[in-house]
Scaffold this active site. Structure first.
Site, short mmCIF file in Angstrom:
data_model
loop_
_atom_site.label_atom_id
_atom_site.label_comp_id
_atom_site.label_asym_id
_atom_site.label_seq_id
_atom_site.Cartn_x
_atom_site.Cartn_y
_atom_site.Cartn_z
N HIS A 171 -1.41 -1.39 -4.10
CA HIS A 171 -2.70 -1.03 -3.49
C HIS A 171 -2.70 0.49 -3.27
O HIS A 171 -1.76 1.04 -2.71
CB HIS A 171 -2.83 -1.78 -2.17
CG HIS A 171 -4.12 -1.58 -1.45
ND1 HIS A 171 -5.27 -2.28 -1.76
CD2 HIS A 171 -4.44 -0.77 -0.41
CE1 HIS A 171 -6.24 -1.91 -0.94
NE2 HIS A 171 -5.76 -1.00 -0.11
N SER B 240 0.85 -1.19 0.00
CA SER B 240 0.00 0.00 0.00
C SER B 240 0.88 1.23 0.00
O SER B 240 1.67 1.45 0.93
CB SER B 240 -0.89 0.00 1.25
OG SER B 240 -1.40 1.31 1.44
N HIS C 77 -8.50 1.13 -3.76
CA HIS C 77 -9.42 0.95 -2.63
C HIS C 77 -10.11 2.29 -2.37
O HIS C 77 -9.49 3.21 -1.84
CB HIS C 77 -8.59 0.48 -1.43
CG HIS C 77 -9.37 0.26 -0.18
ND1 HIS C 77 -8.77 -0.01 1.04
CD2 HIS C 77 -10.72 0.26 0.07
CE1 HIS C 77 -9.70 -0.17 1.97
NE2 HIS C 77 -10.88 0.00 1.41
N MET D 276 -9.03 8.15 0.07
CA MET D 276 -9.88 8.53 1.20
C MET D 276 -10.38 9.95 1.03
O MET D 276 -9.60 10.84 0.64
CB MET D 276 -9.09 8.44 2.50
CG MET D 276 -8.44 7.08 2.73
SD MET D 276 -7.67 6.99 4.34
CE MET D 276 -6.78 5.44 4.22
C1 DX5 Z 1 -6.36 1.50 5.78
C2 DX5 Z 1 -5.92 1.14 4.38
C3 DX5 Z 1 -4.86 0.11 4.33
C4 DX5 Z 1 -3.55 0.53 4.96
C5 DX5 Z 1 -2.71 -0.68 5.22
O1 DX5 Z 1 -7.51 2.24 5.69
O2 DX5 Z 1 -7.03 0.62 3.66
O3 DX5 Z 1 -4.63 -0.29 2.98
O4 DX5 Z 1 -2.84 1.43 4.17
O5 DX5 Z 1 -1.61 -0.31 5.99
P1 DX5 Z 1 -1.02 -1.29 7.11
O6 DX5 Z 1 -0.59 -2.53 6.40
O7 DX5 Z 1 0.13 -0.53 7.70
O8 DX5 Z 1 -2.12 -1.56 8.11
ZN ZN Z 2 -6.58 -0.24 1.68
#
Ligand code: DX5
Ligand code: ZN
Length: 238
Positions: A44, A19, A77, A48
């Site tokens: 990924h 991500s 996402h 937001m």
């Molecule tokens: C949270 C995101 C995740 C996040 C994952 O809202 O959807 O994709 O970036 O990060 P880690 O692996 O550090 O929890």
């Molecule tokens: Zn995510």
């Protein structure tokens, strides 16, 4: 026998998707090069809107800039209150899978239809407290189920182990349908937590802080995750 078959099937589709939210935004090109070098199978991208979740990240312009730098599949996402409105923008920006939240206010059938109309892979995401039954009616129409193992909004949170039975439930639901959809987990995935998630049937692992960390290189982070997966799945065979 059955468990061996499961392991083979799961290993074949094993994907690590770093991500970019945890990367240095001032050097995304470097982050992309590093995870490509470390063998990541996808990227990924966490979008937001500051409304669906209490954080604001980036929009289609950044997805487009990332698209120009890599041939890896982009798993977008969408943590947006109204994903329907933005599907064409993220499709044009070059996202491959567009995943929206079942808890958003857009009507799921319309979002799915719009994603398909744009020629993209539709995915559906659910928060840790949302039961699988909320997405069950849409399972036949999706190509990815993204089970959140943290509250969406921020990277670097701890994995919620109580979500593991829901991962297993999703695996059963997809298998029952004969669906080849990706079962993804997102949030707090580390070399330790990847094991229970994989044993429950996840094959696609979003990883933020376990890849981008001041303690090791992204390549090392990916190698540790791969090792954690391998150990857990070897354990499942015995
Ligand atoms: C949270 C995101 C995740 C996040 C994952 O809202 O959807 O994709 O970036 O990060 P880690 O692996 O550090 O929890
Ligand atoms: Zn995510």
């Amino acid at each position: 026998m059955a468990s061996t078959r499961l392991v083979v099937a799961a290993s074949a589709r094993f994907v690590l998707a770093p991500s970019l939210l945890s990367a240095d935004f001032a050097d995304l090109a470097g982050a992309i090069r590093a995870v490509e070098d470390g063998g990541a199978e996808a990227l990924h991208l966490d979008v937001m809107d500051g409304h669906f979740v209490p954080n604001i990240t980036f929009g289609p312009a950044l997805v487009k800039a990332v698209r120009a730098r890599t041939r890896l599949p982009l798993d977008v996402h969408l943590m947006l209150t109204d994903p329907l409105q933005y599907i064409p923008d993220f499709a044009r920006a070059g996202g491959d899978t567009l995943t929206f939240h079942i808890e958003s206010s857009s009507a799921p059938p319309r979002v799915l239809e719009r994603i398909r109309a744009e020629g993209k892979h539709p995915g559906i995401a659910l928060r840790p407290k949302t039961p699988l039954s909320a997405v069950e009616p849409f399972l036949p129409a999706v190509e990815e189920v993204l089970v959140m193992t943290v509250e969406p909004g921020f990277s670097g949170q701890l994995f919620h182990p109580e979500v593991v039975p829901k991962i297993a439930q999703a695996r059963k639901g997809l298998d029952r349908l004969g669906s080849a959809a990706t079962l993804a987990v997102d949030g707090g995935v580390t070399a330790e937590t990847i094991g229970p998630a994989a044993q429950a049937g996840a094959t696609f692992f979003v990883c933020g802080n376990s890849v981008f960390s001041p303690d090791h290189s992204p390549q090392e982070g990916l190698a540790r995750l791969r090792e954690g997966f391998r150990k857990a799945m070897d354990g499942a065979v015995r």
